[in-house]
Scaffold this motif. Structure first.
Motif, PDB file in Angstrom:
ATOM      1  N   ARG A 177      -6.786 -36.025 -59.868  1.00 43.19           N
ATOM      2  CA  ARG A 177      -5.701 -37.002 -59.997  1.00 43.19           C
ATOM      3  C   ARG A 177      -4.522 -36.348 -60.720  1.00 43.19           C
ATOM      4  NH1 ARG A 177      -5.303 -42.875 -60.095  1.00 43.19           N
ATOM      5  NH2 ARG A 177      -7.462 -42.924 -59.416  1.00 43.19           N
ATOM      6  N   GLY A 178      -3.330 -36.540 -60.168  1.00 41.79           N
ATOM      7  CA  GLY A 178      -2.125 -35.984 -60.768  1.00 41.79           C
ATOM      8  C   GLY A 178      -1.689 -34.652 -60.186  1.00 41.79           C
ATOM      9  N   THR A 179      -2.564 -33.994 -59.404  1.00 42.31           N
ATOM     10  CA  THR A 179      -2.197 -32.731 -58.760  1.00 42.31           C
ATOM     11  C   THR A 179      -1.060 -32.993 -57.782  1.00 42.31           C
ATOM     12  OG1 THR A 179      -4.480 -31.948 -58.908  1.00 42.31           O
ATOM     13  CG2 THR A 179      -3.049 -30.849 -57.308  1.00 42.31           C
ATOM     14  N   MET A 180      -0.026 -32.172 -57.811  1.00 47.09           N
ATOM     15  CA  MET A 180       1.104 -32.372 -56.906  1.00 47.09           C
ATOM     16  C   MET A 180       0.723 -31.945 -55.487  1.00 47.09           C
ATOM     17  SD  MET A 180       3.195 -33.888 -58.793  1.00 47.09           S
ATOM     18  CE  MET A 180       4.674 -33.999 -57.799  1.00 47.09           C
ATOM     19  N   ILE A 181       0.948 -32.851 -54.542  1.00 45.67           N
ATOM     20  CA  ILE A 181       0.628 -32.625 -53.131  1.00 45.67           C
ATOM     21  C   ILE A 181       1.815 -33.075 -52.275  1.00 45.67           C
ATOM     22  CG2 ILE A 181      -1.863 -32.876 -53.477  1.00 45.67           C
ATOM     23  CD1 ILE A 181      -1.578 -35.753 -52.349  1.00 45.67           C
ATOM     24  N   ALA A 182       1.785 -32.749 -50.982  1.00 50.75           N
ATOM     25  CA  ALA A 182       2.837 -33.187 -50.060  1.00 50.75           C
ATOM     26  C   ALA A 182       2.885 -34.713 -50.030  1.00 50.75           C
ATOM     27  CB  ALA A 182       2.578 -32.650 -48.659  1.00 50.75           C
ATOM     28  N   ASN A 183       4.092 -35.252 -50.034  1.00 50.73           N
ATOM     29  CA  ASN A 183       4.283 -36.694 -49.998  1.00 50.73           C
ATOM     30  C   ASN A 183       4.266 -37.170 -48.550  1.00 50.73           C
ATOM     31  OD1 ASN A 183       4.924 -39.339 -50.381  1.00 50.73           O
ATOM     32  ND2 ASN A 183       6.943 -38.974 -51.266  1.00 50.73           N
ATOM     33  N   ARG A 184       3.173 -37.750 -48.141  1.00 53.78           N
ATOM     34  CA  ARG A 184       3.038 -38.274 -46.787  1.00 53.78           C
ATOM     35  C   ARG A 184       3.190 -39.794 -46.766  1.00 53.78           C
ATOM     36  NH1 ARG A 184       1.917 -33.775 -44.328  1.00 53.78           N
ATOM     37  NH2 ARG A 184       0.442 -32.260 -45.121  1.00 53.78           N
ATOM     38  N   ARG A 185       3.672 -40.345 -47.877  1.00 51.05           N
ATOM     39  CA  ARG A 185       3.856 -41.794 -48.024  1.00 51.05           C
ATOM     40  C   ARG A 185       5.314 -42.107 -48.368  1.00 51.05           C
ATOM     41  NH1 ARG A 185      -0.494 -44.739 -48.464  1.00 51.05           N
ATOM     42  NH2 ARG A 185       0.491 -46.252 -49.816  1.00 51.05           N
ATOM     43  N   GLN A 186       6.247 -41.396 -47.734  1.00 56.03           N
ATOM     44  CA  GLN A 186       7.662 -41.547 -48.059  1.00 56.03           C
ATOM     45  C   GLN A 186       8.250 -42.866 -47.580  1.00 56.03           C
ATOM     46  OE1 GLN A 186       8.794 -37.981 -46.010  1.00 56.03           O
ATOM     47  NE2 GLN A 186       8.981 -36.818 -47.909  1.00 56.03           N
ATOM     48  N   ILE A 187       7.794 -43.338 -46.442  1.00 60.93           N
ATOM     49  CA  ILE A 187       8.331 -44.544 -45.822  1.00 60.93           C
ATOM     50  C   ILE A 187       7.172 -45.468 -45.453  1.00 60.93           C
ATOM     51  CG2 ILE A 187       9.717 -45.469 -43.901  1.00 60.93           C
ATOM     52  CD1 ILE A 187      11.389 -43.523 -45.494  1.00 60.93           C
ATOM     53  N   SER A 188       7.303 -46.747 -45.785  1.00 59.24           N
ATOM     54  CA  SER A 188       6.294 -47.749 -45.459  1.00 59.24           C
ATOM     55  C   SER A 188       6.892 -48.717 -44.433  1.00 59.24           C
ATOM     56  CB  SER A 188       5.890 -48.507 -46.727  1.00 59.24           C
ATOM     57  OG  SER A 188       5.103 -49.633 -46.421  1.00 59.24           O
ATOM     58  N   ILE A 189       6.156 -48.937 -43.339  1.00 58.38           N
ATOM     59  CA  ILE A 189       6.653 -49.796 -42.259  1.00 58.38           C
ATOM     60  C   ILE A 189       5.620 -50.874 -41.947  1.00 58.38           C
ATOM     61  CG2 ILE A 189       7.491 -49.868 -39.885  1.00 58.38           C
ATOM     62  CD1 ILE A 189       8.178 -46.888 -40.138  1.00 58.38           C
ATOM     63  N   VAL A 190       6.081 -52.116 -41.846  1.00 59.55           N
ATOM     64  CA  VAL A 190       5.227 -53.237 -41.458  1.00 59.55           C
ATOM     65  C   VAL A 190       5.817 -53.908 -40.225  1.00 59.55           C
ATOM     66  CG1 VAL A 190       4.371 -53.629 -43.805  1.00 59.55           C
ATOM     67  CG2 VAL A 190       6.387 -54.886 -43.003  1.00 59.55           C
ATOM     68  N   SER A 191       4.998 -54.726 -39.557  1.00 54.92           N
ATOM     69  CA  SER A 191       5.493 -55.445 -38.384  1.00 54.92           C
ATOM     70  C   SER A 191       5.570 -56.935 -38.678  1.00 54.92           C
ATOM     71  CB  SER A 191       4.594 -55.203 -37.173  1.00 54.92           C
ATOM     72  OG  SER A 191       3.441 -56.012 -37.211  1.00 54.92           O
ATOM     73  N   ALA A 192       6.561 -57.574 -38.069  1.00 53.15           N
ATOM     74  CA  ALA A 192       6.729 -59.021 -38.220  1.00 53.15           C
ATOM     75  C   ALA A 192       5.494 -59.751 -37.710  1.00 53.15           C
ATOM     76  CB  ALA A 192       7.982 -59.475 -37.473  1.00 53.15           C
ATOM     77  N   GLU A 193       4.927 -59.261 -36.610  1.00 47.87           N
ATOM     78  CA  GLU A 193       3.756 -59.906 -36.025  1.00 47.87           C
ATOM     79  C   GLU A 193       2.558 -59.848 -36.969  1.00 47.87           C
ATOM     80  OE1 GLU A 193       6.502 -58.531 -32.780  1.00 47.87           O
ATOM     81  OE2 GLU A 193       5.660 -57.551 -34.546  1.00 47.87           O
ATOM     82  N   GLU A 194       2.338 -58.687 -37.584  1.00 44.01           N
ATOM     83  CA  GLU A 194       1.195 -58.557 -38.495  1.00 44.01           C
ATOM     84  C   GLU A 194       1.433 -59.316 -39.802  1.00 44.01           C
ATOM     85  OE1 GLU A 194      -0.733 -54.404 -36.867  1.00 44.01           O
ATOM     86  OE2 GLU A 194       0.768 -54.264 -38.445  1.00 44.01           O
ATOM     87  N   CYS A 195       2.673 -59.364 -40.283  1.00 47.00           N
ATOM     88  CA  CYS A 195       2.979 -60.173 -41.476  1.00 47.00           C
ATOM     89  C   CYS A 195       2.652 -61.638 -41.208  1.00 47.00           C
ATOM     90  CB  CYS A 195       4.438 -60.009 -41.886  1.00 47.00           C
ATOM     91  SG  CYS A 195       4.805 -58.444 -42.705  1.00 47.00           S
ATOM     92  N   ALA A 196       2.963 -62.126 -40.007  1.00 45.22           N
ATOM     93  CA  ALA A 196       2.645 -63.507 -39.636  1.00 45.22           C
ATOM     94  C   ALA A 196       1.128 -63.724 -39.597  1.00 45.22           C
ATOM     95  CB  ALA A 196       3.278 -63.853 -38.298  1.00 45.22           C
ATOM     96  N   GLN A 197       0.388 -62.734 -39.101  1.00 41.83           N
ATOM     97  CA  GLN A 197      -1.073 -62.844 -39.055  1.00 41.83           C
ATOM     98  C   GLN A 197      -1.662 -62.888 -40.467  1.00 41.83           C
ATOM     99  OE1 GLN A 197      -2.334 -59.533 -36.627  1.00 41.83           O
ATOM    100  NE2 GLN A 197      -1.365 -60.357 -34.794  1.00 41.83           N
TER     101      GLN A 197
END
Length: 179
Positions: free
Chosen positions: A56-76
């Motif tokens: 924990r805390g080791t610096m690694i590549a950031n593969r979580r730069q952008i988070s995307i959700v869908s309107a359809e799944e938010c409704a579900q």
């Protein structure tokens, strides 16, 4: 390769790095590190419980730069929780898309290409955690939602992406999804 289209209903950023809640903006600039000023911006990030092979805390590549959700799944998710709506802000999302069923199931490596050439790579499902559930519970005044969120959002929580090509994404843009 198959190509699909969706609409970018909203673009958002977490400008206050003390919490994950995002706010809507008319457009977001995207650099190789993500969205400048957003709490997830950076080429590197410290490993956490998702990367158990690194301390924990080791610096690694950031593969979580952008988070995307869908309107359809938010409704579900809202329906499963018995509430009127689940806003992307409460989930800490950077984009809300509509018109693509099953966004969370998009395969790792899929590409999202925006009108100006901005390119994102899907890094996989954004696994549901208790934080958004607690935010929804506070907002709705229904404390039982905090514990119910993880189950309700399983396979519906959206995706995380890394940046492949810089640019600008606007609310209302059409995005091409390559699988």
């Amino acid at each position: 390769m198959k190509v699909y289209e969706a609409v970018t209903d909203a673009v958002l950023a977490a400008r206050d790095t003390d919490h994950f809640i995002t706010s809507r903006e008319p457009r977001i600039t995207i650099e190789l590190g993500g969205i400048p000023g957003d709490r997830h911006f950076g080429l590197l990030r410290p490993a956490d419980s998702r990367q158990r092979i690194y301390p924990r805390g080791t610096m690694i590549a950031n593969r979580r730069q952008i988070s995307i959700v869908s309107a359809e799944e938010c409704a579900q998710i809202a329906e499963a929780l018995g509430i009127e709506q689940v806003l992307p802000e409460w989930l800490g999302a950077n984009m809300l898309l509509s018109g693509y069923e099953g966004l969370t199931l998009l395969p790792q490596g899929a590409r999202l290409l925006f009108p100006d050439g901005t390119g994102l790579i899907c890094e996989g499902e954004n696994l549901p955690c208790i934080g958004p559930g607690e935010a929804i519970a506070r907002t709705t005044g229904k404390p039982e939602i905090a514990a119910a969120f993880v189950k309700a959002a399983k396979k519906k929580r959206g995706i995380v992406c890394s940046v492949e090509r810089e640019g600008t994404v606007n609310a209302g843009d059409t995005v091409r999804i390559y699988t």
